[in-house]
Design an enzyme around this catalytic site. Structure first.
Site, short mmCIF file in Angstrom:
data_model
loop_
_atom_site.label_atom_id
_atom_site.label_comp_id
_atom_site.label_asym_id
_atom_site.label_seq_id
_atom_site.Cartn_x
_atom_site.Cartn_y
_atom_site.Cartn_z
N ARG A 156 0.97 -1.15 0.10
CA ARG A 156 0.02 0.22 0.04
C ARG A 156 0.82 1.30 0.01
NH1 ARG A 156 -4.07 -2.07 4.54
NH2 ARG A 156 -2.11 -2.23 5.41
N GLU B 85 -3.06 -10.18 14.42
CA GLU B 85 -3.49 -9.80 13.23
C GLU B 85 -3.52 -8.41 13.27
OE1 GLU B 85 -4.69 -12.19 10.63
OE2 GLU B 85 -3.52 -13.23 11.98
N VAL C 242 -2.53 -22.04 8.83
CA VAL C 242 -2.84 -22.60 10.16
C VAL C 242 -1.77 -23.14 10.90
CG1 VAL C 242 -4.20 -24.31 11.28
CG2 VAL C 242 -5.06 -23.33 9.18
N GLY D 248 1.33 -21.58 11.83
CA GLY D 248 2.38 -21.05 11.65
C GLY D 248 3.34 -21.88 10.60
N LYS E 65 -9.16 -20.71 11.27
CA LYS E 65 -8.20 -21.59 11.04
C LYS E 65 -9.14 -22.97 11.19
CE LYS E 65 -4.29 -19.05 12.50
NZ LYS E 65 -3.65 -18.38 13.78
P1 NAP Z 1 0.97 -7.14 7.94
O1 NAP Z 1 2.19 -7.07 8.54
O2 NAP Z 1 -0.01 -6.45 8.25
O3 NAP Z 1 1.35 -7.05 6.16
C1 NAP Z 1 0.26 -6.86 5.32
C2 NAP Z 1 1.13 -6.30 3.93
O4 NAP Z 1 -0.11 -6.40 2.83
C3 NAP Z 1 1.78 -5.03 4.19
O5 NAP Z 1 2.73 -5.18 3.43
C4 NAP Z 1 0.62 -4.18 3.41
O6 NAP Z 1 1.22 -3.04 2.72
C5 NAP Z 1 0.01 -5.18 2.30
N1 NAP Z 1 -1.29 -4.84 2.09
C6 NAP Z 1 -2.13 -4.88 2.79
N2 NAP Z 1 -3.68 -4.61 2.15
C7 NAP Z 1 -3.08 -4.37 0.99
C8 NAP Z 1 -3.68 -3.45 -0.20
N3 NAP Z 1 -4.88 -3.13 -0.41
N4 NAP Z 1 -3.03 -3.41 -1.39
C9 NAP Z 1 -1.67 -3.47 -1.35
N5 NAP Z 1 -0.96 -4.02 -0.32
C10 NAP Z 1 -1.83 -4.57 0.90
O7 NAP Z 1 0.24 -8.69 7.90
P2 NAP Z 1 0.93 -9.98 8.34
O8 NAP Z 1 1.04 -10.11 9.72
O9 NAP Z 1 2.20 -10.24 7.47
O10 NAP Z 1 -0.21 -11.11 7.71
C11 NAP Z 1 -0.27 -11.22 6.37
C12 NAP Z 1 -1.35 -12.45 6.09
O11 NAP Z 1 -0.57 -13.64 6.55
C13 NAP Z 1 -2.67 -12.27 6.89
O12 NAP Z 1 -3.51 -12.97 6.16
C14 NAP Z 1 -2.49 -13.11 7.92
O13 NAP Z 1 -3.69 -13.59 8.61
C15 NAP Z 1 -1.45 -14.26 7.67
N6 NAP Z 1 -0.66 -14.79 8.61
C16 NAP Z 1 0.06 -13.99 9.46
C17 NAP Z 1 0.79 -14.64 10.41
C18 NAP Z 1 1.67 -13.95 11.65
O14 NAP Z 1 2.29 -14.35 12.59
N7 NAP Z 1 1.69 -12.40 11.32
C19 NAP Z 1 0.92 -15.85 10.52
C20 NAP Z 1 0.24 -16.68 9.48
C21 NAP Z 1 -0.71 -16.11 8.45
P3 NAP Z 1 1.83 -1.94 3.89
O15 NAP Z 1 3.23 -2.65 4.22
O16 NAP Z 1 2.28 -0.99 2.65
O17 NAP Z 1 0.95 -1.45 4.55
N1 HSE Z 2 -2.46 -13.81 14.56
C1 HSE Z 2 -2.26 -15.24 14.21
C2 HSE Z 2 -1.82 -15.94 15.63
C3 HSE Z 2 -1.04 -15.23 13.51
O1 HSE Z 2 -1.73 -15.07 16.50
O2 HSE Z 2 -1.91 -17.00 15.71
C4 HSE Z 2 -0.84 -16.76 12.92
O3 HSE Z 2 -1.87 -17.12 11.99
#
Ligand code: NAP
Ligand code: HSE
Length: 431
Positions: free
Chosen positions: A43, A188, A130, A132, A203
């Protein structure tokens, strides 16, 4: 060369970029070609990112990624439903292999996206969605494909488990523990999804899709968060020999392809000698019960940049190999879904922990036990802690024997309306 379009470069996307760089030569040898992150959609193009990212590849224009015919694989780690769904549908339509870690999207549209991918002959891989870094998706899809899964119970939200652990072992307040989890990249973008149980419910839908072959797009899982668990609940749980954990539970209720499923997410009292009771911090675990296999426990780090990147990049390696070998789509074809109903919560049978805040007046205990007894709820243990008065409430905690959810809910409704309780009763199911 396998060219990748990365949608999102936040916590998980940054981990993917770092892991691909750190293991580049090993991954190239495995795939038989180097993997190149050709385009990265974000973004805010000016935000600070991981040092390994080539900033010349960053764009804010989705069409520059999805419309680039040289891109073989789209990796979606941006989160949310739209525009992620639209982007994945476009990538599939263009014949690109797809990897996602987006459990919310899969819980709402997984069946639809898998069907699109199957028809187009491409793979849709989602190990990162799911648990990690825990390889639970592959286990359910491939390793246990020969067995009937009777049930699965898991700690599948790292943030909730981290918060409960820090409250119990570190004496932190709920708010302070959530803040720590956010700082560590576990939560999240909207942390109410974590502590409210929504993320675990998403999940659970994804796991149940694979475990039971169930098409569950948009299924309404009974969901309770950890926000109502108080320090006193941890103390009483310990006194009774339990630990409070946020659990996601799925059970097959009967035989045959149309047997309903019981799906629920809620805090639970887990016996302290149960392996799930000792899964602490950001660790996740999924306990699977196969009819032929019996019990199987998978555990590991369930959230954060690098554990999740391990799963996402493993999927990327798999789909890249499939692409190079000309066998794309086999992974998706292995998932066949049929309709299944959800069993009502009223039918759940469990033991229950009930905490009541009651005025210390003669005859109150008789009224409480009467309300439970009228509904055939039998008491296993009852503790009154401290000394209240007719106007100052005291905690009364009850552990019941096995009872129907409908019965305990009925009793708590009646008790909650009575003039001897100071606040709404608190109930936690015993696992
Ligand atoms: P995050 O840190 O918020 O990163 C999201 C990224 O996507 C950012 O780079 C953001 O851009 C970009 N983005 C979001 N909406 C956008 C849009 N409309 N257009 C263009 N770019 C967009 O999230 P995250 O923690 O990495 O999680 C990402 C996904 O993985 C989610 O589905 C989450 O549920 C899943 N997940 C997360 C984890 C975890 O531990 N964090 C574990 C397993 C799964 P900007 O950087 O410019 O804002
Ligand atoms: N927010 C999620 C958690 C990330 O805490 O389990 C992993 O899916």
């Amino acid at each position: 060369m396998i060219k990748v379009g990365l949608l999102g470069c936040g916590t998980v996307g940054g981990g993917v970029v770092q892991l691909l760089r750190a293991n580049a030569s090993y991954i190239e040898a495995r795939v038989g070609a180097p993997i190149d992150i050709a385009r990265v959609l974000v973004r805010d193009p000016n935000k600070e990112r991981v040092a390994e990212l080539d900033r010349d590849r960053v764009t804010t224009d989705a069409a520059a990624v999805l419309g680039d015919p040289s891109i073989d694989v789209v990796v979606e780690v941006m989160g949310g439903v739209e525009p992620a769904r639209e982007h994945l549908a476009a990538a599939i339509a263009a014949g690109k292999q797809v990897v996602t870690a987006n459990k919310m999207l899969l819980a709402l549209h997984g069946g639809e996206l898998l069907e699109r991918a199957r028809k187009r002959g491409v793979d849709l891989a989602f190990e990162g969605a799911v648990g990690g870094g825990i390889p639970v998706i592959r286990v359910l899809r491939d390793s246990l494909a020969s067995d009937t899964i009777a049930s699965l119970s898991g700690i599948i939200n790292g943030t909730s488990n981290y918060v409960l652990t820090r409250m119990r072992q570190g004496g932190l307040s709920f708010e302070a523990a959530v803040k720590e989890a956010q700082e560590k990249g576990y939560a999240e973008a909207d942390p109410t999804l974590d502590v409210g149980g929504g993320d675990a419910a998403h999940k659970l839908v994804v796991l149940s899709m694979l475990a039971f072959g169930a098409r569950l797009d948009g299924a309404r899982v009974s969901t309770e968060g950890i926000d109502a668990v108080e320090p006193v609940d941890h103390a009483f749980a310990e006194r009774f020999g339990f630990v409070v954990k946020q659990l996601a539970v799925a059970k097959l209720k009967g035989e045959g392809p149309s047997a309903p499923l019981e799906l629920r997410v809620h805090p639970a009292l887990v016996a302290e000698d149960d392996p799930l009771a000792n899964i602490n911090g950001v660790l996740n675990a999924v306990a699977i019960e196969g009819r032929a296999l019996g019990p199987c426990l998978l555990s590991g780090r369930g959230a954060g940049d690098m554990p999740t990147a391990v799963s996402v990049v493993a999927d990327l390696v798999d789909v890249a190999i499939a692409k190079k070998s000309g066998v794309s789509g086999n992974m998706t074809r292995a998932i066949r879904l049929g309709d299944r109903h959800l069993a009502p919560m009223a039918d759940v049978e469990a033991r229950y922990y009930v905490r009541l805040s009651v005025f210390d007046r003669p005859g109150v205990l008789a009224k409480i036990t009467g309300s439970l007894g009228e509904r055939a709820v039998s008491i296993e243990q009852l503790v009154q802690q401290g000394r209240g008065t007719a106007d100052v409430p005291v905690d009364v905690v009850i552990l019941t024997h096995e009872a129907k959810e409908a019965a305990i809910q009925g009793a708590l409704e009646a008790i909650g309306k009575s003039d001897y309780v100071a606040r709404a009763p608190r109930m936690i199911r015993v696992h």
